[in-house]
Design an enzyme around this catalytic site. Structure first.
Site, PDB file in Angstrom:
ATOM      1  N   HIS A 226      42.664  49.073  38.611  1.00 35.57           N
ATOM      2  CA  HIS A 226      41.477  48.445  38.030  1.00 35.57           C
ATOM      3  C   HIS A 226      40.313  48.684  38.974  1.00 35.57           C
ATOM      4  O   HIS A 226      40.456  48.512  40.192  1.00 35.57           O
ATOM      5  CB  HIS A 226      41.686  46.940  37.834  1.00 35.57           C
ATOM      6  CG  HIS A 226      42.801  46.636  36.889  1.00 35.57           C
ATOM      7  ND1 HIS A 226      42.688  46.828  35.541  1.00 35.57           N
ATOM      8  CD2 HIS A 226      44.069  46.235  37.128  1.00 35.57           C
ATOM      9  CE1 HIS A 226      43.840  46.532  34.976  1.00 35.57           C
ATOM     10  NE2 HIS A 226      44.709  46.175  35.904  1.00 35.57           N
TER      11      HIS A 226
ATOM     12  N   ARG B   6      38.191  37.371  38.802  1.00 34.40           N
ATOM     13  CA  ARG B   6      37.388  37.277  37.570  1.00 34.40           C
ATOM     14  C   ARG B   6      37.931  36.178  36.635  1.00 34.40           C
ATOM     15  O   ARG B   6      38.654  35.303  37.084  1.00 34.40           O
ATOM     16  CB  ARG B   6      37.318  38.664  36.912  1.00 34.40           C
ATOM     17  CG  ARG B   6      36.620  39.686  37.829  1.00 34.40           C
ATOM     18  CD  ARG B   6      36.478  41.030  37.169  1.00 34.40           C
ATOM     19  NE  ARG B   6      35.631  40.953  35.984  1.00 34.40           N
ATOM     20  CZ  ARG B   6      35.511  41.931  35.086  1.00 34.40           C
ATOM     21  NH1 ARG B   6      36.179  43.062  35.258  1.00 34.40           N
ATOM     22  NH2 ARG B   6      34.728  41.802  34.039  1.00 34.40           N
TER      23      ARG B   6
ATOM     24  N   ASN C 195      44.928  52.694  33.943  1.00 37.41           N
ATOM     25  CA  ASN C 195      43.998  51.577  33.884  1.00 37.41           C
ATOM     26  C   ASN C 195      43.900  51.218  32.410  1.00 37.41           C
ATOM     27  O   ASN C 195      43.136  51.830  31.666  1.00 37.41           O
ATOM     28  CB  ASN C 195      42.620  51.969  34.439  1.00 37.41           C
ATOM     29  CG  ASN C 195      41.653  50.784  34.414  1.00 37.41           C
ATOM     30  OD1 ASN C 195      41.931  49.759  33.789  1.00 37.41           O
ATOM     31  ND2 ASN C 195      40.515  50.934  35.076  1.00 37.41           N
TER      32      ASN C 195
ATOM     33  N   ALA D 101      40.950  46.471  28.980  1.00 38.58           N
ATOM     34  CA  ALA D 101      41.177  45.155  28.357  1.00 38.58           C
ATOM     35  C   ALA D 101      42.608  44.994  27.833  1.00 38.58           C
ATOM     36  O   ALA D 101      43.132  43.879  27.766  1.00 38.58           O
ATOM     37  CB  ALA D 101      40.174  44.948  27.232  1.00 38.58           C
TER      38      ALA D 101
HETATM   39  C1  DQA Z   1      39.259  46.824  34.172  1.00 40.65           C
HETATM   40  C2  DQA Z   1      39.378  45.291  34.207  1.00 40.65           C
HETATM   41  C3  DQA Z   1      39.662  44.748  32.827  1.00 40.65           C
HETATM   42  O1  DQA Z   1      39.774  43.325  32.875  1.00 40.65           O
HETATM   43  C4  DQA Z   1      38.529  45.101  31.883  1.00 40.65           C
HETATM   44  O2  DQA Z   1      38.833  44.650  30.569  1.00 40.65           O
HETATM   45  C5  DQA Z   1      38.199  46.544  31.884  1.00 40.65           C
HETATM   46  C6  DQA Z   1      38.237  47.286  33.147  1.00 40.65           C
HETATM   47  C7  DQA Z   1      38.842  47.409  35.542  1.00 40.65           C
HETATM   48  O3  DQA Z   1      38.985  48.618  35.714  1.00 40.65           O
HETATM   49  O4  DQA Z   1      38.348  46.673  36.408  1.00 40.65           O
HETATM   50  O5  DQA Z   1      37.811  47.122  30.878  1.00 40.65           O
HETATM   51  O6  DQA Z   1      40.532  47.356  33.863  1.00 40.65           O
END
Ligand code: DQA
Length: 145
Positions: A100, A107, A74, A77
């Site tokens: 994610h 989003r 994951n 960002a």
């Molecule tokens: C994320 C989704 C990303 O867009 C975001 O920047 C995160 C978390 C998620 O786990 O949903 O920090 O990776």
């Protein structure tokens, strides 16, 4: 089966950061959950979190020398910005699954591109912690250790 789980920036702030999006459980709860899933499947797992892009690149490269069988990542960002993480995943050629917690497809527009995802065999988004379980099980079922 040796699995490396990589979590990017701000995931260490789970439970504090935007609970309406990421839930109330903290990062320790996530690591405990992932460790339990791996243990259930007799898979060896290491979990790494960093807020720094280069550290994530270094850890992906190290996975090659550590003979890791599969990566769950994951990139948080950095998903949407990092060609360096994409290139690192391609460099090591270790099967990787992208996770994610939130459903990124629903989003903001800047979250609609995933560079890391281009080097991943599968993506699970919007399942919360369970996405990590799905990713681990996907690797166990599809990757030869
Ligand atoms: C994320 C989704 C990303 O867009 C975001 O920047 C995160 C978390 C998620 O786990 O949903 O920090 O990776």
């Amino acid at each position: 089966m040796k699995i490396l789980v990589i979590n990017g920036p701000n995931l260490n702030m789970l439970g504090i950061r935007e609970p309406a999006i990421y839930g109330n459980q903290n990062y320790a709860a996530l690591t405990a959950y992932v460790e339990e899933v791996c243990a259930e499947h007799n898979a060896e797992c290491e979990i790494f979190q960093s807020n720094h892009e280069g550290s994530i690149v270094d850890r992906i490269q190290q996975a090659y020398f550590d003979k890791v069988d599969g990566i769950v990542i994951n990139p948080a960002a950095y998903t949407h910005t990092s060609v360096a993480i994409l290139d690192a995943l391609k460099a090591v050629s270790i099967p990787a699954v992208e996770v994610h917690l939130s459903k990124v497809s629903e989003r903001e527009s800047f979250r609609q591109i995933s560079y890391a995802g281009m080097a991943c065999v599968k993506t699970y988004a919007g399942y919360g912690f369970e996405g990590y379980k799905k990713a681990v099980e996907y690797l166990i079922e599809n990757v030869k250790a």
